[in-house]
Design an enzyme around this catalytic site. Structure first.
Site, PDB file in Angstrom:
ATOM      1  N   THR A  76       0.805  -1.231   0.000  1.00  0.00           N
ATOM      2  CA  THR A  76       0.000   0.000   0.000  1.00  0.00           C
ATOM      3  C   THR A  76       0.834   1.276   0.000  1.00  0.00           C
ATOM      4  O   THR A  76       1.920   1.311   0.596  1.00  0.00           O
ATOM      5  CB  THR A  76      -0.917   0.011   1.252  1.00  0.00           C
ATOM      6  N   GLU A  78       0.138   3.673   1.740  1.00  0.00           N
ATOM      7  CA  GLU A  78       0.164   4.155   3.129  1.00  0.00           C
ATOM      8  C   GLU A  78       1.546   3.943   3.769  1.00  0.00           C
ATOM      9  O   GLU A  78       1.871   4.585   4.758  1.00  0.00           O
ATOM     10  CB  GLU A  78      -0.911   3.456   3.965  1.00  0.00           C
ATOM     11  N   TYR A 100      -2.363   0.515  10.807  1.00  0.00           N
ATOM     12  CA  TYR A 100      -2.560  -0.177   9.521  1.00  0.00           C
ATOM     13  C   TYR A 100      -1.252  -0.184   8.726  1.00  0.00           C
ATOM     14  O   TYR A 100      -0.793  -1.233   8.262  1.00  0.00           O
ATOM     15  CB  TYR A 100      -3.668   0.527   8.720  1.00  0.00           C
ATOM     16  N   LYS A 104       1.262  -3.245   7.630  1.00  0.00           N
ATOM     17  CA  LYS A 104       1.577  -3.475   6.213  1.00  0.00           C
ATOM     18  C   LYS A 104       3.083  -3.367   5.939  1.00  0.00           C
ATOM     19  O   LYS A 104       3.583  -3.926   4.969  1.00  0.00           O
ATOM     20  CB  LYS A 104       0.810  -2.473   5.344  1.00  0.00           C
TER      21      LYS A 104
HETATM   22  P1  GDP Z   1      -6.844   6.191   3.111  1.00  0.00           P
HETATM   23  O1  GDP Z   1      -5.988   7.026   2.208  1.00  0.00           O
HETATM   24  O2  GDP Z   1      -6.592   4.721   2.960  1.00  0.00           O
HETATM   25  O3  GDP Z   1      -6.827   6.622   4.527  1.00  0.00           O
HETATM   26  O4  GDP Z   1      -8.346   6.359   2.512  1.00  0.00           O
HETATM   27  P2  GDP Z   1      -9.623   7.148   3.059  1.00  0.00           P
HETATM   28  O5  GDP Z   1     -10.573   7.223   1.902  1.00  0.00           O
HETATM   29  O6  GDP Z   1     -10.144   6.542   4.320  1.00  0.00           O
HETATM   30  O7  GDP Z   1      -9.079   8.614   3.420  1.00  0.00           O
HETATM   31  C1  GDP Z   1      -8.459   9.438   2.463  1.00  0.00           C
HETATM   32  C2  GDP Z   1      -8.198  10.802   3.075  1.00  0.00           C
HETATM   33  O8  GDP Z   1      -9.440  11.477   3.270  1.00  0.00           O
HETATM   34  C3  GDP Z   1      -7.506  10.779   4.433  1.00  0.00           C
HETATM   35  O9  GDP Z   1      -6.467  11.730   4.440  1.00  0.00           O
HETATM   36  C4  GDP Z   1      -8.603  11.186   5.420  1.00  0.00           C
HETATM   37  O10 GDP Z   1      -8.129  11.882   6.563  1.00  0.00           O
HETATM   38  C5  GDP Z   1      -9.418  12.120   4.540  1.00  0.00           C
HETATM   39  N1  GDP Z   1     -10.799  12.286   5.021  1.00  0.00           N
HETATM   40  C6  GDP Z   1     -11.427  13.471   5.261  1.00  0.00           C
HETATM   41  N2  GDP Z   1     -12.668  13.255   5.729  1.00  0.00           N
HETATM   42  C7  GDP Z   1     -12.843  11.911   5.797  1.00  0.00           C
HETATM   43  C8  GDP Z   1     -13.937  11.095   6.216  1.00  0.00           C
HETATM   44  O11 GDP Z   1     -14.991  11.569   6.620  1.00  0.00           O
HETATM   45  N3  GDP Z   1     -13.755   9.739   6.112  1.00  0.00           N
HETATM   46  C9  GDP Z   1     -12.588   9.186   5.645  1.00  0.00           C
HETATM   47  N4  GDP Z   1     -12.482   7.841   5.547  1.00  0.00           N
HETATM   48  N5  GDP Z   1     -11.533   9.941   5.271  1.00  0.00           N
HETATM   49  C10 GDP Z   1     -11.663  11.297   5.337  1.00  0.00           C
END
Ligand code: GDP
Length: 293
Positions: A76, A78, A100, A104
């Site tokens: 990933t 990440e 996470y 990973k």
């Molecule tokens: P990630 O990159 O695997 O963490 O995928 P996500 O879709 O969960 O999050 C992508 C980005 O969106 C991260 O930087 C989060 O902090 C930001 N983000 C902002 N608001 C939200 C929210 O309401 N839900 C999630 N899941 N992410 C959010």
């Protein structure tokens, strides 16, 4: 397609299923895959995402298939976390920023180690965020498209989000799955970054998704007080809720997938706007058929 029971925390189930099927290719996509959730269930995330991977690799060896099985591991972007350089490629140092990503990180190296120690055909696909209408509802893209579909149909008033300034390199899952398969069709196992090479903020994703239902968003205020308003009516459509902020954030991800592009000619076919459209079309249809979905 045949489904079998199994669990990444249960070695004997992994051995049983591999021994029964005698597979030629294994794709390890099993994970507790949500970054925010990993702060809540960190030990479980390590069990499944880190130890689970070595259980699966050992199950292959126990079944005597280490010379014949090709193994794909879902690594990933990440891993780059607090990124040391932009864009990130296979040589960029890792700096994980969540339980996470830490789990990973172990998986990445155990795959490399088993490849070197036992000559296994094992690959890490370092995939940047990949989305589709099937994306889990608690990932930001799907949360946005579901909510905007509901707002458009009068089923919801406001969309609440966390960090709007985070930047991600979002591609379409169908392109990325092809890259997984291509990695296992090469003559030598290796690790590859898969990414579009474009990065967008969460805010941009929200703006484009709203444009798709004919609404222009005007942003006002700063930090937790920032809101997104309908430019025509002044109605508040987006606001911030602190509970969606992470204890440690990954601010910017942007991938350089030249290695995969040069080695096996992979490139993404779906643009950012087409991805948003695919997800919006699907959620508009879903919510109009089943408002409780
Ligand atoms: P990630 O990159 O695997 O963490 O995928 P996500 O879709 O969960 O999050 C992508 C980005 O969106 C991260 O930087 C989060 O902090 C930001 N983000 C902002 N608001 C939200 C929210 O309401 N839900 C999630 N899941 N992410 C959010």
């Amino acid at each position: 397609m045949k489904l079998h029971y199994g669990d990444m925390t249960d070695s004997s189930s992994l051995i049983k299923v591999i021994s029964a099927i005698q597979p030629t290719e294994i794709y390890n996509l099993a994970a507790q895959s949500h970054v925010m959730v990993s702060f809540e269930v960190s030990e479980y995330t390590a069990e499944v995402d880190a130890v689970g991977t070595v259980r699966l690799l050992d199950a292959i060896r126990t079944c005597g298939l280490e010379k014949s099985v090709k193994f794909y591991h879902a690594s990933t972007s990440e891993l780059y976390g607090k990124a040391k350089e932009v864009p990130q490629n296979e040589k960029t140092p890792f700096y994980p920023r969540s339980p996470y990503a830490c789990a990973k990180l172990y998986s990445f190296w155990i795959v490399v180690n088993y490849r070197e120690a036992y000559n296994m055909f094992a690959c890490n696909g370092i995939l940047f965020n990949h989305e589709s209408p099937r994306r889990g509802e608690n990932f930001v893209t799907r949360k946005v498209t579901r909510s905007i579909a509901k707002i458009h149909l009068g089923l919801q008033d406001v969309l609440e989000l966390g960090n709007l300034d985070a930047k991600r390199d979002w591609g379409h899952a169908k392109d990325y799955v092809e890259a997984m398969w291509l990695m296992l069709q090469q003559t030598q196992p290796d690790d590859y970054v898969i990414a579009t090479g474009e990065t967008h903020t969460v805010k941009e994703f929200v703006e484009i998704a709203f444009q798709y239902v004919g609404r222009t968003i005007k942003w006002q205020g700063e930090g937790v007080n920032e809101t997104g308003q309908d430019a025509q009516t002044g109605q508040t459509l987006v606001r911030i809720n602190r509970k969606f902020f992470r204890p440690t954030e990954v601010d910017v991800l942007l991938g350089d997938s030249s290695k995969a592009r040069n080695k096996f000619g992979w490139k993404p076919t779906v643009t950012f706007k087409e991805l948003v459209k695919d997800m919006m079309d699907s959620d508009l249809e879903l919510m109009s058929k089943n408002p409780n979905a």
